[in-house]
Design a protein around this motif. Structure first.
Motif, PDB file in Angstrom:
ATOM      1  N   THR A   1       0.824  -1.218   0.000  1.00  0.00           N
ATOM      2  CA  THR A   1       0.000   0.000   0.000  1.00  0.00           C
ATOM      3  C   THR A   1       0.856   1.264   0.000  1.00  0.00           C
ATOM      4  O   THR A   1       0.506   2.256  -0.615  1.00  0.00           O
ATOM      5  CB  THR A   1      -0.953   0.019   1.219  1.00  0.00           C
ATOM      6  N   LYS A   2       2.015   1.170   0.694  1.00  0.00           N
ATOM      7  CA  LYS A   2       2.909   2.335   0.732  1.00  0.00           C
ATOM      8  C   LYS A   2       3.375   2.699  -0.683  1.00  0.00           C
ATOM      9  O   LYS A   2       3.388   3.866  -1.069  1.00  0.00           O
ATOM     10  CB  LYS A   2       4.123   2.023   1.625  1.00  0.00           C
ATOM     11  N   ALA A   3       3.720   1.630  -1.449  1.00  0.00           N
ATOM     12  CA  ALA A   3       4.214   1.867  -2.812  1.00  0.00           C
ATOM     13  C   ALA A   3       3.125   2.395  -3.737  1.00  0.00           C
ATOM     14  O   ALA A   3       3.397   3.134  -4.674  1.00  0.00           O
ATOM     15  CB  ALA A   3       4.805   0.578  -3.374  1.00  0.00           C
ATOM     16  N   ILE A   4       1.863   1.996  -3.455  1.00  0.00           N
ATOM     17  CA  ILE A   4       0.765   2.457  -4.329  1.00  0.00           C
ATOM     18  C   ILE A   4       0.421   3.920  -4.049  1.00  0.00           C
ATOM     19  O   ILE A   4       0.316   4.724  -4.976  1.00  0.00           O
ATOM     20  CB  ILE A   4      -0.515   1.587  -4.148  1.00  0.00           C
TER      21      ILE A   4
ATOM     22  N   GLY B   1       3.167  -3.172  -5.763  1.00  0.00           N
ATOM     23  CA  GLY B   1       2.615  -1.890  -5.305  1.00  0.00           C
ATOM     24  C   GLY B   1       3.077  -0.733  -6.167  1.00  0.00           C
ATOM     25  O   GLY B   1       2.272   0.092  -6.604  1.00  0.00           O
ATOM     26  N   THR B   2       4.388  -0.706  -6.438  1.00  0.00           N
ATOM     27  CA  THR B   2       4.933   0.391  -7.262  1.00  0.00           C
ATOM     28  C   THR B   2       4.317   0.379  -8.655  1.00  0.00           C
ATOM     29  O   THR B   2       3.935   1.426  -9.193  1.00  0.00           O
ATOM     30  CB  THR B   2       6.469   0.254  -7.369  1.00  0.00           C
TER      31      THR B   2
ATOM     32  N   ALA C   1       0.800   2.386 -12.784  1.00  0.00           N
ATOM     33  CA  ALA C   1      -0.255   2.131 -13.774  1.00  0.00           C
ATOM     34  C   ALA C   1      -1.499   2.960 -13.456  1.00  0.00           C
ATOM     35  O   ALA C   1      -2.139   3.500 -14.372  1.00  0.00           O
ATOM     36  CB  ALA C   1      -0.596   0.649 -13.807  1.00  0.00           C
ATOM     37  N   LEU C   2      -1.809   3.048 -12.166  1.00  0.00           N
ATOM     38  CA  LEU C   2      -2.977   3.829 -11.746  1.00  0.00           C
ATOM     39  C   LEU C   2      -2.829   5.295 -12.178  1.00  0.00           C
ATOM     40  O   LEU C   2      -3.740   5.888 -12.756  1.00  0.00           O
ATOM     41  CB  LEU C   2      -3.107   3.741 -10.216  1.00  0.00           C
ATOM     42  N   GLY C   3      -1.653   5.845 -11.905  1.00  0.00           N
ATOM     43  CA  GLY C   3      -1.370   7.226 -12.306  1.00  0.00           C
ATOM     44  C   GLY C   3      -1.473   7.396 -13.807  1.00  0.00           C
ATOM     45  O   GLY C   3      -2.099   8.337 -14.312  1.00  0.00           O
TER      46      GLY C   3
END
Lengths: 204, 184
Positions: free
Chosen positions: A6-9, A130-131, A136-138
């Motif tokens: 979660t930290k990486a996301i 996570g990263t 990808a989300l960004g």
């Protein structure tokens, strides 16, 4: 390990918080499908590279760690390139030069050097996932905004009779072209970063 | 000395592992890549051909620009045009195109087969409309190879990707001369 994920996301999101990987972001975030393809490519390369580097961290001497990382990352990028060329040639053509450029994506190099090199396999995998999801989300959020406003469409994968393109009424005939250009990408990234910074400051 | 050799050997082991992995993936993916290339070539030949049937490919030796050509035969066996594989120098590498010429060197149609130009900037030659400024030229009217030879609208269409335009135009012009010099 879930904390690493979660930290990486969110907390260390490579695009919005750390400002890494902006070059491919500018290039491929013109269509949602490109963002999904690039996100999948980065996920594969980062997970595989983190696994290999975390396994070999005691074997690779510090003096040659950079060339060893480059060889590892480049190999997985070449695999992504060959698989895309073979099984998704349309996506491969669309992503073009940005697929080989994953080799020099700062996001991947940063995680390999700062995390996988110092941790065991499982935390490295979680960090990579996570990263990559954060990246990808960004990419997808920015591509969505740019494509909707810049082209009046949302391009996804074609399925059956659906050609993969959703046309937005009103915007399809009069899109705001600046969003499709690199300047538009920077504008969207800037606005989203400002919003996230404001939200974090407010939360504190 | 011994330490340096050991470090070198360790790097060699990493490289060897990477080579083996890449070789394995290459063996698996190569048939599909070759098949995709064959389909892309067929589609490109169909896209540039107007009349007749393309014959066997003829390899061109000693030319940097024209790699090969396909004579296009009419039903009576005469050659109506030549489809050339021409290679231009782009901003980021080779621009590989398929171009169909009348016997007098006039360009009939062209399509981009492969390129590594910047997506969104240098990829305009992927679209058929890009070649409208070249089509019907090559015999009496030369193929435009400089920006000053274009109309304002055409000049706008290549803005930001002038090197790509020059690469495409020079390759198409070379192809036109190649067909004219065949003397058929």
């Amino acid at each position: 390990m879930v904390k690493d994920l979660t930290k990486a996301i969110f907390k260390e999101n490579s695009i919005f918080i750390m400002g890494l990987g902006l070059c491919p972001l500018l290039g491929v975030s013109t269509k949602v499908i490109n963002a999904l393809g690039m996100g999948a490519g980065v996920l594969f390369v980062l997970v595989c590279s983190n696994i290999i580097i975390s396994l070999l961290k005691d074997f690779i001497p510090s003096k040659i760690r950079i060339p060893a990382y480059i060889v590892t990352i480049a190999s997985f990028v070449a695999i992504v390139e060959m698989v895309m060329q073979a099984y998704t040639p349309g996506l491969f053509r669309t992503l073009g030069v940005f697929v080989p450029l994953i080799v020099v994506n700062c996001v991947i190099f940063a995680r390999v050097e700062s995390f996988a090199n110092k941790n065991t396999v499982m935390p490295s995998i979680m960090d990579a996932i996570g990263t990559s999801i954060g990246f990808a989300l960004g990419l997808v959020v920015i591509a969505f905004i740019r494509e909707v406003f810049g082209a009046g469409t949302i391009t996804l994968f074609p399925i059956g009779n659906f050609n993969g393109v959703i046309e937005i009424p009103g915007l399809i005939n009069a899109p705001i072209r600046i969003f499709g250009l690199a300047a538009g990408a920077l504008f969207v990234v800037g606005i989203l970063q400002a919003f996230i910074n404001w939200y974090i400051a407010k939360k504190k | 000395m011994r330490k340096s050799i050991l470090i070198g050997l360790k790097l060699a082991v990493v490289c060897m592992g990477a080579s083996l992995l890449l070789g394995f993936v290459n063996v698996i993916t190569l048939p599909a890549i070759e098949e995709n290339r064959r389909i892309a070539l067929q589609n490109a030949l169909a896209a540039v051909n107007r009349v007749g049937t393309p014959g066997e490919m003829v390899i061109v030796e000693g030319s940097r620009v024209v790699r090969n050509f396909y004579p296009v035969f009419l039903d009576d066996g005469t050659i109506s045009s030549y489809i050339l594989t021409v290679v231009g120098d782009g901003y980021a590498g080779d621009l590989i195109m398929l171009a169909n010429y009348e016997l007098n060197g006039n360009l009939i149609a062209a399509v981009m087969m492969e390129h590594t130009e910047t997506p969104g900037i240098g990829d305009a030659p992927e679209r058929a409309v890009y070649y409208e400024k070249f089509i019907g030229r090559g015999a009496d009217v030369p193929i435009p190879t400089r920006r000053s030879q274009l109309t304002v609208a055409q000049s706008d269409s290549i803005a930001g990707a002038t090197i790509t335009f020059i690469g495409v135009a020079n390759a198409l012009a070379y192809g036109s001369n190649f067909v004219k010099n065949k003397g058929e």
